[in-house]
Design an enzyme around this catalytic site. Structure first.
Site, PDB file in Angstrom:
ATOM      1  N   GLY A  25     -13.671   3.481  -6.954  1.00  0.00           N
ATOM      2  CA  GLY A  25     -15.082   3.438  -6.571  1.00  0.00           C
ATOM      3  C   GLY A  25     -15.808   4.459  -7.428  1.00  0.00           C
ATOM      4  O   GLY A  25     -15.197   5.075  -8.319  1.00  0.00           O
ATOM      5  N   SER A  26     -17.079   4.691  -7.148  1.00  0.00           N
ATOM      6  CA  SER A  26     -17.861   5.581  -8.017  1.00  0.00           C
ATOM      7  C   SER A  26     -17.255   6.982  -8.104  1.00  0.00           C
ATOM      8  O   SER A  26     -17.224   7.587  -9.180  1.00  0.00           O
ATOM      9  CB  SER A  26     -19.296   5.650  -7.515  1.00  0.00           C
ATOM     10  OG  SER A  26     -19.319   5.875  -6.115  1.00  0.00           O
ATOM     11  N   GLU A  28     -14.299   7.893  -8.230  1.00  0.00           N
ATOM     12  CA  GLU A  28     -13.047   7.974  -8.997  1.00  0.00           C
ATOM     13  C   GLU A  28     -13.246   7.663 -10.479  1.00  0.00           C
ATOM     14  O   GLU A  28     -12.341   7.877 -11.287  1.00  0.00           O
ATOM     15  CB  GLU A  28     -11.989   6.996  -8.421  1.00  0.00           C
ATOM     16  CG  GLU A  28     -11.509   7.350  -7.019  1.00  0.00           C
ATOM     17  CD  GLU A  28     -12.540   7.046  -5.946  1.00  0.00           C
ATOM     18  OE1 GLU A  28     -13.289   6.052  -6.108  1.00  0.00           O
ATOM     19  OE2 GLU A  28     -12.634   7.806  -4.963  1.00  0.00           O
ATOM     20  N   GLU A  47      -6.813  -1.241  -0.411  1.00  0.00           N
ATOM     21  CA  GLU A  47      -6.028  -0.005  -0.526  1.00  0.00           C
ATOM     22  C   GLU A  47      -4.673  -0.061   0.183  1.00  0.00           C
ATOM     23  O   GLU A  47      -3.739   0.639  -0.208  1.00  0.00           O
ATOM     24  CB  GLU A  47      -6.852   1.190  -0.039  1.00  0.00           C
ATOM     25  CG  GLU A  47      -7.984   1.578  -0.981  1.00  0.00           C
ATOM     26  CD  GLU A  47      -9.261   0.744  -0.814  1.00  0.00           C
ATOM     27  OE1 GLU A  47      -9.247  -0.232  -0.022  1.00  0.00           O
ATOM     28  OE2 GLU A  47     -10.267   1.073  -1.469  1.00  0.00           O
ATOM     29  N   HIS A  70     -10.317   5.228  -2.946  1.00  0.00           N
ATOM     30  CA  HIS A  70     -11.741   5.507  -2.931  1.00  0.00           C
ATOM     31  C   HIS A  70     -12.155   6.251  -1.662  1.00  0.00           C
ATOM     32  O   HIS A  70     -12.262   5.652  -0.582  1.00  0.00           O
ATOM     33  CB  HIS A  70     -12.514   4.182  -3.049  1.00  0.00           C
ATOM     34  CG  HIS A  70     -13.999   4.393  -3.089  1.00  0.00           C
ATOM     35  ND1 HIS A  70     -14.581   5.381  -3.840  1.00  0.00           N
ATOM     36  CD2 HIS A  70     -15.008   3.756  -2.451  1.00  0.00           C
ATOM     37  CE1 HIS A  70     -15.897   5.332  -3.672  1.00  0.00           C
ATOM     38  NE2 HIS A  70     -16.175   4.364  -2.829  1.00  0.00           N
ATOM     39  N   HIS A 281      13.228   1.613  19.737  1.00  0.00           N
ATOM     40  CA  HIS A 281      12.051   0.742  19.778  1.00  0.00           C
ATOM     41  C   HIS A 281      11.718   0.478  21.248  1.00  0.00           C
ATOM     42  O   HIS A 281      11.000   1.260  21.870  1.00  0.00           O
ATOM     43  CB  HIS A 281      12.332  -0.544  18.985  1.00  0.00           C
ATOM     44  CG  HIS A 281      11.135  -1.420  18.790  1.00  0.00           C
ATOM     45  ND1 HIS A 281      11.176  -2.626  18.150  1.00  0.00           N
ATOM     46  CD2 HIS A 281       9.854  -1.269  19.165  1.00  0.00           C
ATOM     47  CE1 HIS A 281       9.978  -3.171  18.129  1.00  0.00           C
ATOM     48  NE2 HIS A 281       9.159  -2.369  18.748  1.00  0.00           N
ATOM     49  N   GLY A 400       7.400   0.219  10.834  1.00  0.00           N
ATOM     50  CA  GLY A 400       7.143  -1.056  11.518  1.00  0.00           C
ATOM     51  C   GLY A 400       5.733  -1.571  11.288  1.00  0.00           C
ATOM     52  O   GLY A 400       5.290  -2.493  11.982  1.00  0.00           O
TER      53      GLY A 400
HETATM   54  N1  TPP Z   1      -0.037  -4.913  13.224  1.00  0.00           N
HETATM   55  C1  TPP Z   1       0.672  -4.134  12.378  1.00  0.00           C
HETATM   56  C2  TPP Z   1      -0.023  -3.438  11.242  1.00  0.00           C
HETATM   57  N2  TPP Z   1       1.967  -3.956  12.527  1.00  0.00           N
HETATM   58  C3  TPP Z   1       2.619  -4.544  13.555  1.00  0.00           C
HETATM   59  N3  TPP Z   1       3.925  -4.290  13.687  1.00  0.00           N
HETATM   60  C4  TPP Z   1       1.925  -5.415  14.449  1.00  0.00           C
HETATM   61  C5  TPP Z   1       0.585  -5.563  14.240  1.00  0.00           C
HETATM   62  C6  TPP Z   1       2.616  -6.061  15.645  1.00  0.00           C
HETATM   63  N4  TPP Z   1       3.590  -7.075  15.252  1.00  0.00           N
HETATM   64  C7  TPP Z   1       4.911  -6.818  15.154  1.00  0.00           C
HETATM   65  S1  TPP Z   1       5.818  -8.120  14.774  1.00  0.00           S
HETATM   66  C8  TPP Z   1       4.466  -9.117  14.730  1.00  0.00           C
HETATM   67  C9  TPP Z   1       3.301  -8.413  15.012  1.00  0.00           C
HETATM   68  C10 TPP Z   1       1.944  -8.979  15.038  1.00  0.00           C
HETATM   69  C11 TPP Z   1       4.621 -10.579  14.470  1.00  0.00           C
HETATM   70  C12 TPP Z   1       4.986 -10.933  13.065  1.00  0.00           C
HETATM   71  O1  TPP Z   1       5.104 -12.325  13.001  1.00  0.00           O
HETATM   72  P1  TPP Z   1       5.699 -13.089  11.775  1.00  0.00           P
HETATM   73  O2  TPP Z   1       5.445 -12.362  10.533  1.00  0.00           O
HETATM   74  O3  TPP Z   1       5.223 -14.494  11.833  1.00  0.00           O
HETATM   75  O4  TPP Z   1       7.272 -13.045  11.962  1.00  0.00           O
HETATM   76  P2  TPP Z   1       8.175 -13.570  13.165  1.00  0.00           P
HETATM   77  O5  TPP Z   1       8.158 -12.491  14.205  1.00  0.00           O
HETATM   78  O6  TPP Z   1       7.622 -14.844  13.636  1.00  0.00           O
HETATM   79  O7  TPP Z   1       9.538 -13.659  12.559  1.00  0.00           O
END
Ligand code: TPP
Length: 527
Positions: A25-26, A28, A47, A70, A281, A400
């Site tokens: 952006g500006s 940078e 990003e 940016h 988890h 995750g």
């Molecule tokens: N947003 C982010 C940034 N990270 C996350 N982990 C989630 C939301 C919550 N989340 C975890 S698994 C998932 C979501 C939305 C589903 C992913 O689905 P897909 O890629 O279709 O794979 P599948 O589980 O069907 O194998």
């Protein structure tokens, strides 16, 4: 006399950082003026994608990577990706342009307010130099901080009028400066760990991503072969620390307190190396360790050591510590049992089961392929069916956070042009950083994306059953045409409905030497 900008480029050059991953952006633009010919600028279109590409590049090359974002908005967009980088100990030097020093306090457009607070707590160090002459010192410090164990991202906010200023003469010495930090186990620690291992009746090893990151997978194999013990990959590990076809390999540990204790039940000594204890988890009440089991934790990260809920920890760098242990422990005289489980045979269904997709991919992929995983509900099946052979064969979002695999796959393929990279990604996950396709196309990075199209957020459906929340209104993602999206970004597209079609698509994609996306309709994985 050199400018701040010239001195900074000299420091980057001498640290092997000739690629800048960014979206400008500006604020940078002055940093990029008269861009040196021996540098490459890799443009990402958002990003999160920029940081993900840099993360993949850094992890696969073992080098620090410079990210240029940016101001506040660009940093904000990258935060999800930064969470992954923080958890995978990726040495990213994240920089963001700040407004002109003469105006910052009146907060003009594009000011990065309280810049150093913004990326916390996901960086090891965050700084805004107090003068232009301090910029080279802070970039040098940022690199050495990011690269010392445990490695990790750092952040520097730089006012845009600093670049053209004269650098201090003394700052030129930063260009050749080296910082060395390598921590082995001291003699007493090594003795007590080796004694505990030798006196254990039934030890087990749990290995994590820092074994792979420290280039120590072969040493882990040597240790397992001396101890004749089974080896698990740590829960949700973002890298593969041990060849998953080796006869000692049991599989990927689950991620609940109670289930882990059950899986490790038979053992009197649990040796955890290069992983947290543990990356849980779903919450499951239970004992952290099986009754009568002792846990020894070797980690390069003081935070991992101090926050573990059980066991004794030693902080040391993984490769030297493993080398010491391999030399110190006595070899058990028994034969090495075969601890592997054989995956179930799959019948052919239409659509294909994810297991069938992985069997086909394992067959069609070159031997030393690299797999980047973001197919969330099929991770266990992937570990059972794909072959992760050598160092750096598997990558996954360490926090995750979805949006890792597509850009990281591009960065990993850039770092390892000698190996084919496959990104295996769900149809839900494919939408978080899809702009990475454009960078792959524009920079001719021949990564192959396999989109597992089950029309739903499969992992969330599974989690909903664990949490007993029933049906919720946000599970499905129907009607997305990934072939058209790929073509729109300049990436060739294929679709495959059978193992034969998938094999053909992989062969055709590889023949072109260009990036490709293969859309595969699938059922959910067997849980
Ligand atoms: N947003 C982010 C940034 N990270 C996350 N982990 C989630 C939301 C919550 N989340 C975890 S698994 C998932 C979501 C939305 C589903 C992913 O689905 P897909 O890629 O279709 O794979 P599948 O589980 O069907 O194998």
């Amino acid at each position: 006399m050199n400018t701040v900008q010239q001195t900074t480029y000299d420091i980057l050059r001498s640290n092997g950082m000739n690629i800048i991953f960014g979206n400008p952006g500006s604020n940078e633009l002055p940093f990029l003026k008269n861009f040196p010919e021996d540098f490459t600028y890799v443009l990402g279109l958002q990003e999160a994608t920029v940081l993900g590409i840099a993360d993949g590049y850094s992890q696969a090359s073992g080098k620090p990577a410079l990210v240029n974002l940016h101001s506040a908005a660009g940093t904000g967009n990258a935060m999800g990706a930064l969470a992954n980088a923080w958890n995978s100990h990726s040495p990213l030097i994240v920089t963001a342009g700040q407004q002109h020093r003469a105006m910052v306090s009146v907060e003009p457009y594009l000011t990065n307010i309280d810049a150093t607070l913004l990326p916390r707590p996901l960086v090891k160090w965050s700084y805004e130099p107090s003068t232009a002459q301090e910029v080279p010192y802070s970039i040098s410090r940022a690199i050495h901080t990011a690269m010392s164990e445990a490695k990790g991202p750092v952040y520097v906010s730089i006012p845009y009028n600093d670049w053209a200023q004269e650098a201090e003469q003394q700052s030129q010495s930063l260009i050749s400066r080296k910082v060395t930090s390598r921590r082995a186990l001291d003699t007493d620690s090594l003795d007590s760990i080796a004694t505990a291992i030798s006196s254990a009746q039934n030890p087990v090893m749990v290995l994590g991503s820092d074994v792979d990151a420290d280039d120590a997978n072969d040493l882990a194999v040597q240790l397992a072969e001396k101890l004749k013990c089974p080896v698990w990959a740590a829960p949700s590990t973002p890298r593969c620390p041990f060849p998953n076809r080796h006869r000692s390999f049991k599989g990927l540990l689950t991620s609940g307190i109670n289930s882990i204790s059950e899986q490790l039940q038979a053992h009197d000594l649990i040796l955890v190396i290069g992983a947290p204890v543990f990356r849980y988890h779903q919450y499951e009440a239970g004992e952290y360790l099986p009754a009568n089991a002792k846990l020894i934790h070797i980690t390069c990260d003081i935070n991992e050591a101090s926050r573990a809920p059980a066991g004794d920890a030693w902080v040391a760098d993984i490769k030297p510590a493993l080398q010491q242990l391999v030399t110190a422990v006595e070899e058990k005289t028994t034969a090495l049992p075969d601890f592997r489980n054989s995956p179930l045979q799959m019948g052919l269904t239409s659509p294909m089961r994810p297991e069938t997709v992985f069997d086909t991919l394992n067959w069609a992929a070159p031997e030393n392929s690299i797999f980047v995983n973001e197919s969330t509900s099929t991770t266990a099946a992937m570990w059972e069916r794909l072959t992760f052979a050598g160092q750096g064969s598997y990558y996954y979002a360490a926090a995750g956070g979805l949006g890792f695999a597509m850009p990281a796959g591009v960065g990993i393929q850039m770092a390892r042009p000698d190996r084919q990279v496959f990104v295996v990604i769900g149809d839900g996950s494919s939408n978080y950083s899809i702009q990475a396709l454009w960078t792959a196309a524009q920079y001719s990075v021949p990564v192959i994306f396999i989109v597992m199209k089950n029309g739903t957020y499969g992992a969330l459906r599974w989690f909903a059953s664990v949490l007993e929340v029933g049906d919720i209104p946000a599970f499905d993602v129907p009607d997305i045409n990934f072939s058209k999206l790929a073509e729109g970004y300049g990436v060739q597209a294929f679709s495959a409905g059978t193992p034969n079609e998938l094999e053909q698509a992989i062969a055709s994609a590889r023949r072109t030497g260009k990036p490709a996306l293969i859309e595969v309709e699938t059922w959910g994985a067997l849980q």
